[in-house]
Design an enzyme around this catalytic site. Sequence first.
Site, short mmCIF file in Angstrom:
data_model
loop_
_atom_site.label_atom_id
_atom_site.label_comp_id
_atom_site.label_asym_id
_atom_site.label_seq_id
_atom_site.Cartn_x
_atom_site.Cartn_y
_atom_site.Cartn_z
N CYS A 145 0.83 -1.20 0.00
CA CYS A 145 0.00 0.00 0.00
C CYS A 145 0.87 1.25 0.00
O CYS A 145 0.62 2.20 -0.76
CB CYS A 145 -0.93 -0.01 1.21
SG CYS A 145 -2.15 1.32 1.22
N CYS A 146 1.89 1.28 0.86
CA CYS A 146 2.81 2.42 0.88
C CYS A 146 3.50 2.58 -0.47
O CYS A 146 3.74 3.70 -0.92
CB CYS A 146 3.86 2.22 1.98
SG CYS A 146 3.26 2.42 3.67
N CYS A 228 -0.85 8.53 7.24
CA CYS A 228 -2.21 8.27 6.79
C CYS A 228 -3.10 8.02 8.01
O CYS A 228 -2.67 7.42 9.00
CB CYS A 228 -2.23 7.06 5.86
SG CYS A 228 -1.47 7.36 4.25
N CYS A 231 -3.47 4.54 9.59
CA CYS A 231 -2.19 3.95 10.00
C CYS A 231 -1.51 4.74 11.11
O CYS A 231 -0.34 4.51 11.41
CB CYS A 231 -1.25 3.84 8.81
SG CYS A 231 -1.88 2.77 7.49
N CYS A 256 8.03 3.42 5.79
CA CYS A 256 7.08 3.25 4.69
C CYS A 256 7.76 2.92 3.38
O CYS A 256 7.12 2.46 2.45
CB CYS A 256 6.24 4.51 4.52
SG CYS A 256 7.20 5.96 4.06
#
Length: 277
Positions: A145-146, A228, A231, A256
């Site tokens: 995702c990162c 985010c 997170c 990240c």
Amino acid sequence: MEQAAKGGEQSASRTAALPPEPATQAEALRRQAESLVASFGSADAAARLSGLRERIGGRLVFTTSFGLEDQVVTHLIASRRLPVEIVTLDTGRLFAEVHALWAQTEARYGIAITAFYPRHDAVEGFVRGHGINGFYASIEARKACCGVRKVEPLGRALAGASAWVTGLRADQSTARGGVALAEADAERGLVKFNPLLDWTREQALAFAGENGVPLNPLHEQGFLSVGCQPCTRAIRPGEPERAGRWWWEEEAAKECGLHVGPDGRLVRAKSALEMSA
């Protein structure tokens, strides 16, 4: 045969007499980084940024996530009108407070901050494969995702840049304890510059207060490091300031991907110093 031999000897002699090949890009970057450290290691942050602009030609890019340190660096750049581009990565999962601070910062300094967004097809593909909050499932899913939301847009933001300015501080976490003022980022073909590396959080807070630097109100609610929204959590008393980032993971894995090398490890200062030893 003798003529051929003599011709070969002459060719070898001419080859031996040629000057050495120019330094590779990686070597040149290391030398630039070492020169910056030697020249500005004891200077204040404003002088460091001015010195970077004097020493490095081409495009200089500062990436901000609107945290405390980034707001200090933005103030130093904008108040002195230094020719450094200020960009941000909007992941699509940021806190509303971050967007509000973004607008406030542009108004305060009379600047426009350039945004880079994830590619929509990559986000759609990640969500199809992992679910909307699939990053909680594993470290691999979170890093994927990162990669989609931060690392790939960062690559576009830094494309063609000569130097990358960050708000990293060495005392933010154990993993970041080895960062230097300047580091060679051979993977991206630029010098990475960390003008606040030896600042403490208290110094940054004091500077912001003295200079009217706008800050994220989430900091006062325990969100010392803001990423985010899904997170990030507020830290508990006694926890390090980045403990709220990816709070469900082990401490050692909490990066990240923006500040790590191709081997997955944080880019550290000693790598540049070792090369000059």
